[in-house]
Every structure is written in structure tokens, then in C-alpha cells.
Scaffold this motif. Structure first.
Motif, PDB file in Angstrom:
ATOM      1  N   TRP A   1      -4.447   5.595  18.781  1.00 22.98           N
ATOM      2  CA  TRP A   1      -5.184   5.987  17.700  1.00 22.98           C
ATOM      3  C   TRP A   1      -6.193   5.118  17.309  1.00 22.98           C
ATOM      4  O   TRP A   1      -7.481   5.325  16.807  1.00 22.98           O
ATOM      5  N   LEU A   2      -5.751   3.792  17.128  1.00 22.81           N
ATOM      6  CA  LEU A   2      -6.731   2.849  16.484  1.00 22.81           C
ATOM      7  C   LEU A   2      -7.737   2.463  17.401  1.00 22.81           C
ATOM      8  O   LEU A   2      -9.056   2.056  17.178  1.00 22.81           O
TER       9      LEU A   2
ATOM     10  N   ALA B   1      -1.360   6.492   8.312  1.00 21.77           N
ATOM     11  CA  ALA B   1      -1.456   5.207   8.076  1.00 21.77           C
ATOM     12  C   ALA B   1      -2.543   4.389   9.052  1.00 21.77           C
ATOM     13  O   ALA B   1      -3.251   3.480   8.514  1.00 21.77           O
ATOM     14  N   CYS B   2      -2.379   4.566  10.266  1.00 23.66           N
ATOM     15  CA  CYS B   2      -3.425   4.234  11.279  1.00 23.66           C
ATOM     16  C   CYS B   2      -4.878   4.501  10.733  1.00 23.66           C
ATOM     17  O   CYS B   2      -5.853   3.688  10.928  1.00 23.66           O
ATOM     18  N   ARG B   3      -5.004   5.638  10.315  1.00 20.87           N
ATOM     19  CA  ARG B   3      -6.564   6.053   9.873  1.00 20.87           C
ATOM     20  C   ARG B   3      -6.765   5.405   8.534  1.00 20.87           C
ATOM     21  O   ARG B   3      -8.017   5.154   8.602  1.00 20.87           O
ATOM     22  N   ALA B   4      -5.817   4.874   7.962  1.00 25.17           N
ATOM     23  CA  ALA B   4      -6.179   4.379   6.788  1.00 25.17           C
ATOM     24  C   ALA B   4      -6.522   2.615   6.871  1.00 25.17           C
ATOM     25  O   ALA B   4      -7.374   1.837   6.436  1.00 25.17           O
ATOM     26  N   LEU B   5      -5.743   2.137   7.776  1.00 27.73           N
ATOM     27  CA  LEU B   5      -5.984   0.762   8.168  1.00 27.73           C
ATOM     28  C   LEU B   5      -6.851   0.432   9.061  1.00 27.73           C
ATOM     29  O   LEU B   5      -7.527  -0.733   9.135  1.00 27.73           O
TER      30      LEU B   5
ATOM     31  N   THR C   1      -2.893   1.606  -3.789  1.00 27.28           N
ATOM     32  CA  THR C   1      -3.254   3.112  -3.095  1.00 27.28           C
ATOM     33  C   THR C   1      -4.572   2.808  -1.936  1.00 27.28           C
ATOM     34  O   THR C   1      -4.707   3.635  -1.346  1.00 27.28           O
ATOM     35  N   GLU C   2      -5.214   1.615  -2.044  1.00 29.67           N
ATOM     36  CA  GLU C   2      -6.389   1.528  -1.102  1.00 29.67           C
ATOM     37  C   GLU C   2      -6.054   0.275  -0.340  1.00 29.67           C
ATOM     38  O   GLU C   2      -5.558  -0.725  -0.420  1.00 29.67           O
TER      39      GLU C   2
ATOM     40  N   VAL D   1       0.897  -1.362   0.172  1.00 26.22           N
ATOM     41  CA  VAL D   1      -0.011  -0.062   0.089  1.00 26.22           C
ATOM     42  C   VAL D   1       0.849   1.342  -0.105  1.00 26.22           C
ATOM     43  O   VAL D   1       1.933   1.200   0.900  1.00 26.22           O
ATOM     44  N   ASP D   2       0.611   2.190  -0.897  1.00 23.35           N
ATOM     45  CA  ASP D   2       1.495   3.516  -0.952  1.00 23.35           C
ATOM     46  C   ASP D   2       0.524   4.450  -1.563  1.00 23.35           C
ATOM     47  O   ASP D   2      -0.405   4.161  -2.423  1.00 23.35           O
ATOM     48  N   VAL D   3       0.638   5.678  -1.246  1.00 19.86           N
ATOM     49  CA  VAL D   3      -0.001   6.752  -1.561  1.00 19.86           C
ATOM     50  C   VAL D   3       0.241   7.649  -2.959  1.00 19.86           C
ATOM     51  O   VAL D   3      -0.621   8.193  -3.609  1.00 19.86           O
ATOM     52  N   ASN D   4       1.338   6.875  -3.642  1.00 14.30           N
ATOM     53  CA  ASN D   4       1.828   7.277  -4.582  1.00 14.30           C
ATOM     54  C   ASN D   4       1.375   6.455  -5.796  1.00 14.30           C
ATOM     55  O   ASN D   4       2.134   5.169  -5.934  1.00 14.30           O
TER      56      ASN D   4
END
Length: 418
Positions: free
Chosen positions: A132-133, A101-105, A71-72, A32-35
């Protein structure tokens, strides 16, 4: 615990090799990467960084269907977070990439999942990840709430690899694994034992975080001694390389080699995490960081003096200066916090010289390079230069017979010709 699917978050210099090594063990890996460009490159079976043999491993893993980039965020049994941890103004740790990253996972977390923070982090960061999680997923329990009986396991396992040898060291270096509970440590160790042939050493989470910071601070302090010694030698008209070679003949002395400064995403940053956490106690660590941060300034001043002297001796004609090497260390393409790149850009601002730069590990001029710098091949640069400055000890620079011609004035900052 079975790890049929592992998500690696962040596909850079650590994340991509880790993902490829895991995939080579027939584990399904979601990278997973934002780019989007990075994702597309990997899914073509290609790589966007320079690391020996990584291209073949990634191509095989993608072709065989064990590695896919996206990216997802997607569900997985384990999540490895390998995103950058830079610092902000005042050398304050910047944990925003980890928090993102935490918000995404968080939305795809399921009971029984393992989350491992690999990013080098200040002490206490893994506990922040757990916090956070927990705030994002109140339906799941975390170690700080339920201890050994938590739904989610969390641990820290810092990377400790050398660019240029990453694939070898991922497999053959010991790994320090610190879980938030003993059960967390053991589950994380099961994951790393899928590919690590060395020992997985279990400890508590804060000790694991501090261990990586201590390792890099130790190295930073030793580099600072070498750089300070080089500065003193220059002041006293002593060859620092010859002096160090003499001193290292002592059976219990091993002085490192000086250079233009310290770069990269580890040694130039990690000691500041300790200084930020214990500013009154971390006096030696701070001093070493400041010495190494000043080193590029000292190199620039030395180059300016040589350029001025050359111009006077040649009736005021502007010198053409070729700078060899832009990366932060030898035989890699990594420009992160590179002192060599900073030195070249600063010299490009001088109106009395023409600046040429050579970086054999890059095909085109990097975006971070000043537009006033001419990016050139090694042969062309050496052919037209009046002064040659070696900033990075790439193997390609170590046998330059043409530099021995009398028309070249050579300044070897990194000991490439020693």
C-alpha cells in the motif's frame, strides 16, 4: 539510528501506554488518533482508559512536553501502527483500519523512516502495508523492491501485554520483531531497545505475525477445554471449580478456570485469522473458537432455568437479577467483545425478570448496555436483588459477605467466590 520523534498511530489500550513509555524515555512522541475527544483528553494530561499508573505517566509526559496528541499525521523518524484489527462477517479479517493508517502516514514518509505494525494481524499483512505504501509513494523504495537497500524499513512487532499490567509488561516482556529484511529487524530492535529491558528476539516478518496468533490460539484452546469441562460438570451435577482444583494437584496438569466465554480484542479474534488462512488444517483452533463462542449461550440458558425455578417458588413473581461485571476480564474497564455484556443484554430482553448491572470500573452505564438494564452500584444492586450472577471476577466482588445471606440465590459463573 536516532529516533528523535516517534509517531504512534492509534491511542487505545496499546497505543497510549506505548506512547507514554516512549515519552518517559525522553523521546518526542506524536500520538495520532481519529477521535478528537481522545486527543483532547490526552493533551490535558488525562486518560480515557483504565490502566494502573498510566494516568500519572501520561500527565508527566504531556506536562514535560514529550507527548502530544493530534488528529493530523506529522513527520517522524518512526511510525508505530497500533489500530484495531477486527473481523467482518464470516470471521474474515478487516484490515481497513490499517489501510487507513497507511494512507494517512504515506504523505509524510521520508527516506530512512521506520514503519512498525504492532496491530495483531493475519500472516502477510505487513507485506500488504509495504505494498500500500509503495503504491502511495512511488518516489520511495520499499523492502519488497530494494531489499536491504530500501528507503523505508518495515517490520512487525506484535504487542503481548496483559491489561492491568500493561506498563510493566511493555518494559519487561520479550518482544518478537520480524522485519521484511534483516536490516529492517535490526533497525526496529533499536527502537524497542529504548524502553524494553527484556530480550528483543529477531525473526522474519511472517513468523512474527504467526507467533502472536499462535500464542492466543494456544490460550483459546486451553480456555475452551475449561469451559467445555464446566459444561460437562454442570450436566453431571459436579462442581467444576472443585474438580479442577483436584485435577490441578497432578504435577503436570494445570487446567484454567472456566468463565462466561472469551472476550477482548485478542483471544476472541486472533484464532480466526489462522482459520481464515488455513481452514482445512486449523480444525482444533476452529473447534476451540466455536466452543468459547457457544459458552455465553449456555450461561444464558442456565440463568433462565434458575430464574424460572425461582419464579415458580415465589408464586410467579418476577425476579430481580443483579449481574456483577460487564468487562471482558477482571479488574479492567474494557468491554470489547465482552461475553458478560452480551449475556446481560440478552437477559434484559426477558420479560419475566428485572435486570440490574454492576461494573465498578465504569462511572456510568456504557452505550452498549441495553436501555432495559438498570446500571447500579454494587451495594444497591446486592441490596435489592433476589438472584446474584457473578460474571467477572473483579477483586471488588470476592469478599461479598452479604451474598452469603440466605435470601440471595447466587450463581458464580466466573469463580469469583471460590
Amino acid at each position: 539510528m536516532m529516533f528523535e520523534t516517534v509517531a504512534v498511530i492509534g491511542l487505545g489500550y496499546i497505543g497510549l501506554p506505548t506512547a507514554a513509555v516512549l515519552a518517559s524515555r525522553k523521546v518526542r512522541v506524536i500520538g495520532v488518533d481519529v477521535n478528537q475527544d481522545t486527543v483532547a483528553t490526552i493533551n490535558r494530561g488525562e486518560i480515557h482508559i483504565v490502566e494502573p499508573d498510566l494516568d500519572m505517566l501520561v500527565h508527566a509526559s504531556v506536562t514535560e512536553g514529550y507527548l502530544h496528541a493530534t488528529t493530523e499525521m506529522q513527520p517522524a523518524k518512526a511510525f508505530l501502527i497500533a489500530v484495531p484489527t477486527p473481523f467482518k462477517d464470516g470471521h474474515k479479517p478487516d484490515l481497513s483500519f490499517i489501510e487507513q493508517a497507511c494512507r494517512a502516514l504515506a504523505p509524510v514518509l521520508e527516506k530512512g523512516n521506520l514503519v512498525v505494525l504492532e496491530s495483531t494481524s493475519p500472516v502477510g499483512t505487513t507485506e500488504k502495508v509495504a505494498q500500500w505504501l509503495a503504491e502511495l509513494r512511488s518516489d520511495l523504495s520499499f523492502p519488497q523492491q530494494a531489499g536491504e537497500h530500501s528507503d523505508i524499513r518495515l517490520a512487525h512487532c506484535p504487542e503481548r501485554v496483559l491489561p492491568g499490567r500493561v506498563l510493566h509488561e511493555l518494559v519487561h516482556n520479550d518482544r518478537v520483531i520480524g522485519g521484511m529484511t534483516e536490516k529492517c529487524s535490526k533497525v526496529a530492535a533499536q527502537l524497542y531497545q529504548l524502553f524494553v529491558q527484556a530480550e528483543c528476539v529477531l525473526t522474519d516478518v511472517r513468523s512474527a505475525e504467526m507467533c502472536k496468533l499462535a500464542e492466543n490460539s494456544f490460550r483459546d484452546i486451553n480456555i475452551a477445554f475449561a469451559n467445555e469441562l464446566a459444561t460437562i460438570c454442570e450436566q453431571l451435577s459436579i462442581d467444576p471449580w472443585a474438580l479442577i482444583a483436584l485435577a490441578n494437584r497432578h504435577p503436570r496438569v494445570n487446567i484454567l478456570q472456566p468463565g462466561p466465554g472469551v472476550g477482548g480484542h485478542c483471544i476472541a479474534i486472533d484464532p480466526w485469522f489462522i482459520v481464515d488462512a488455513a481452514p482445512e488444517q486449523a480444525r482444533l483452533i476452529r473447534q476451540a473458537r466455536e466452543i468459547n463462542d457457544r459458552r455465553p449461550d449456555q450461561v444464558v440458558e442456565t440463568i433462565k432455568q434458575i430464574v424460572t425455578q425461582w419464579s415458580v417458588e415465589h408464586s410467579g413473581r418476577p425476579a430481580t437479577v443483579a449481574f456483577l461485571g460487564l468487562s471482558y476480564k477482571a479488574n479492567i474497564d474494557d468491554l470489547r467483545a465482552s461475553p458478560a455484556l452480551a449475556i446481560v443484554n440478552r437477559m434484559a430482553a426477558e420479560s419475566a425478570i428485572r435486570v440490574i448491572a454492576v461494573e465498578p470500573y465504569l462511572d456510568t452505564a456504557p452505550a452498549a448496555l441495553s436501555s432495559a438494564v438498570r446500571f447500579s452500584s454494587l451495594g444497591e444492586a446486592v441490596g435489592v436483588a433476589d438472584i446474584v450472577v457473578l460474571l467477572v471476577a473483579h477483586d471488588a466482588f470476592k469478599s461479598l459477605e452479604t451474598l452469603k445471606q440466605e435470601r440471595h440465590l447466587v450463581l458464580d459463573i466466573c469463580g469469583a467466590l471460590k
